[in-house]
Scaffold this motif. Structure first.
Motif, PDB file in Angstrom:
ATOM      1  N   TYR A 210       7.031  23.718  32.166  1.00 28.83           N
ATOM      2  CA  TYR A 210       7.575  25.049  32.470  1.00 28.83           C
ATOM      3  C   TYR A 210       6.521  26.119  32.701  1.00 28.83           C
ATOM      4  O   TYR A 210       6.837  27.210  33.155  1.00 28.83           O
ATOM      5  CB  TYR A 210       8.551  25.508  31.369  1.00 28.83           C
ATOM      6  CG  TYR A 210       7.923  25.693  30.015  1.00 28.83           C
ATOM      7  CD1 TYR A 210       7.249  26.865  29.685  1.00 28.83           C
ATOM      8  CD2 TYR A 210       8.011  24.716  29.037  1.00 28.83           C
ATOM      9  CE1 TYR A 210       6.675  27.038  28.448  1.00 28.83           C
ATOM     10  CE2 TYR A 210       7.444  24.888  27.791  1.00 28.83           C
ATOM     11  CZ  TYR A 210       6.780  26.051  27.505  1.00 28.83           C
ATOM     12  OH  TYR A 210       6.203  26.225  26.271  1.00 28.83           O
TER      13      TYR A 210
ATOM     14  N   LEU B 212       6.304  30.686  34.286  1.00 30.16           N
ATOM     15  CA  LEU B 212       6.111  31.836  33.399  1.00 30.16           C
ATOM     16  C   LEU B 212       5.445  32.985  34.135  1.00 30.16           C
ATOM     17  O   LEU B 212       4.678  32.770  35.074  1.00 30.16           O
ATOM     18  CB  LEU B 212       5.233  31.444  32.200  1.00 30.16           C
ATOM     19  CG  LEU B 212       5.751  30.346  31.271  1.00 30.16           C
ATOM     20  CD1 LEU B 212       4.704  30.043  30.203  1.00 30.16           C
ATOM     21  CD2 LEU B 212       7.061  30.740  30.641  1.00 30.16           C
TER      22      LEU B 212
ATOM     23  N   LEU C  44       3.839  33.974  24.738  1.00 26.28           N
ATOM     24  CA  LEU C  44       5.227  33.676  24.374  1.00 26.28           C
ATOM     25  C   LEU C  44       5.382  33.817  22.863  1.00 26.28           C
ATOM     26  O   LEU C  44       4.490  33.426  22.113  1.00 26.28           O
ATOM     27  CB  LEU C  44       5.594  32.242  24.764  1.00 26.28           C
ATOM     28  CG  LEU C  44       5.702  31.910  26.238  1.00 26.28           C
ATOM     29  CD1 LEU C  44       5.913  30.400  26.411  1.00 26.28           C
ATOM     30  CD2 LEU C  44       6.828  32.682  26.895  1.00 26.28           C
TER      31      LEU C  44
ATOM     32  N   GLU D  56      10.741  31.802  21.686  1.00 24.94           N
ATOM     33  CA  GLU D  56      10.781  31.440  23.112  1.00 24.94           C
ATOM     34  C   GLU D  56      10.115  30.093  23.345  1.00 24.94           C
ATOM     35  O   GLU D  56      10.650  29.239  24.055  1.00 24.94           O
ATOM     36  CB  GLU D  56      10.066  32.501  23.955  1.00 24.94           C
ATOM     37  CG  GLU D  56      10.799  33.806  24.087  1.00 24.94           C
ATOM     38  CD  GLU D  56       9.989  34.872  24.809  1.00 24.94           C
ATOM     39  OE1 GLU D  56       8.741  34.769  24.881  1.00 24.94           O
ATOM     40  OE2 GLU D  56      10.615  35.823  25.316  1.00 24.94           O
ATOM     41  N   ARG D  57       8.953  29.905  22.761  1.00 26.34           N
ATOM     42  CA  ARG D  57       8.215  28.660  22.983  1.00 26.34           C
ATOM     43  C   ARG D  57       8.961  27.459  22.407  1.00 26.34           C
ATOM     44  O   ARG D  57       9.026  26.404  23.029  1.00 26.34           O
ATOM     45  CB  ARG D  57       6.814  28.765  22.395  1.00 26.34           C
ATOM     46  CG  ARG D  57       5.902  27.677  22.894  1.00 26.34           C
ATOM     47  CD  ARG D  57       4.470  28.015  22.646  1.00 26.34           C
ATOM     48  NE  ARG D  57       3.613  27.065  23.307  1.00 26.34           N
ATOM     49  CZ  ARG D  57       2.307  27.069  23.195  1.00 26.34           C
ATOM     50  NH1 ARG D  57       1.705  27.995  22.485  1.00 26.34           N
ATOM     51  NH2 ARG D  57       1.567  26.166  23.805  1.00 26.34           N
TER      52      ARG D  57
ATOM     53  N   TYR E   6      15.091  35.889  30.172  1.00 24.72           N
ATOM     54  CA  TYR E   6      13.816  35.302  30.570  1.00 24.72           C
ATOM     55  C   TYR E   6      13.889  33.776  30.487  1.00 24.72           C
ATOM     56  O   TYR E   6      13.517  33.079  31.437  1.00 24.72           O
ATOM     57  CB  TYR E   6      12.699  35.848  29.678  1.00 24.72           C
ATOM     58  CG  TYR E   6      11.330  35.368  30.049  1.00 24.72           C
ATOM     59  CD1 TYR E   6      10.732  35.775  31.229  1.00 24.72           C
ATOM     60  CD2 TYR E   6      10.633  34.504  29.217  1.00 24.72           C
ATOM     61  CE1 TYR E   6       9.459  35.330  31.574  1.00 24.72           C
ATOM     62  CE2 TYR E   6       9.372  34.058  29.548  1.00 24.72           C
ATOM     63  CZ  TYR E   6       8.789  34.477  30.727  1.00 24.72           C
ATOM     64  OH  TYR E   6       7.539  34.039  31.071  1.00 24.72           O
TER      65      TYR E   6
ATOM     66  N   VAL F 275      13.399  30.891  33.501  1.00 29.25           N
ATOM     67  CA  VAL F 275      12.361  29.853  33.423  1.00 29.25           C
ATOM     68  C   VAL F 275      12.995  28.468  33.418  1.00 29.25           C
ATOM     69  O   VAL F 275      12.560  27.563  34.142  1.00 29.25           O
ATOM     70  CB  VAL F 275      11.473  30.054  32.169  1.00 29.25           C
ATOM     71  CG1 VAL F 275      10.512  28.885  31.982  1.00 29.25           C
ATOM     72  CG2 VAL F 275      10.694  31.364  32.274  1.00 29.25           C
TER      73      VAL F 275
END
Length: 150
Positions: A75, A79, A86, A90-91, A131, A135
């Motif tokens: 991914y 980004l 991140l 999120e990660r 977001y 992604v």
């Protein structure tokens, strides 16, 4: 119901709970480190796992902890910031969803994205779900080209 019986009867609710708990465990692992077996054992000892798809929880955790860098590579091109920028939620969600997109083709990509978005709404920053959606959508187009084009 024993853990073995629960593991044999996967349900959407059990999978949802497995993702929820896996995300929390991955988050902790990203901060504290440790092996997949260690973080899984500690999490399972500290939480009620009776309504969780245990096999799926285990698979997600092992897949993400064992392949974090490879999952990041799936991914990172989508980004608008570096991996270090991140936040941990999120990660964790991007890694977990990338694992599902790459390894669990039996689960529709829309389900993978929707589940990650729901967890981001619960645990992430205010608009992080938007977001993540962008992604993961871009990642799905690359990882599941045949499915996304149909």
């Amino acid at each position: 119901m024993s853990e073995q019986e629960a593991a044999k009867k996967p349900s959407s609710a059990g999978r949802r709970k497995a993702r929820h708990y896996a995300m929390q465990t991955i988050y902790g692992w990203q901060i504290a480190g440790g092996s997949a077996a260690e973080v899984e054992a500690k999490f399972r000892a500290d939480n009620d796992m009776s309504n969780v798809d245990l096999l799926y929880f285990h698979e997600l955790l092992q897949g993400v902890v064992g392949n974090g860098d490879a999952l990041d590579a799936l991914y990172v091109d989508h980004l608008d910031r570096s991996l270090k920028e991140l936040d941990h939620v999120e990660r964790a969600l991007l890694r977990m969803a990338s694992f599902e997109l790459a390894e669990r083709i039996d689960i529709p990509y829309k389900v993978v994205i929707n589940e990650a978005v729901a967890l981001a709404k619960k645990f992430g920053a205010t608009d992080s779900y938007k977001y993540l959606n962008g992604v993961l959508d871009a990642s799905a187009k690359k990882l599941r080209e045949a499915e996304t084009n149909s």
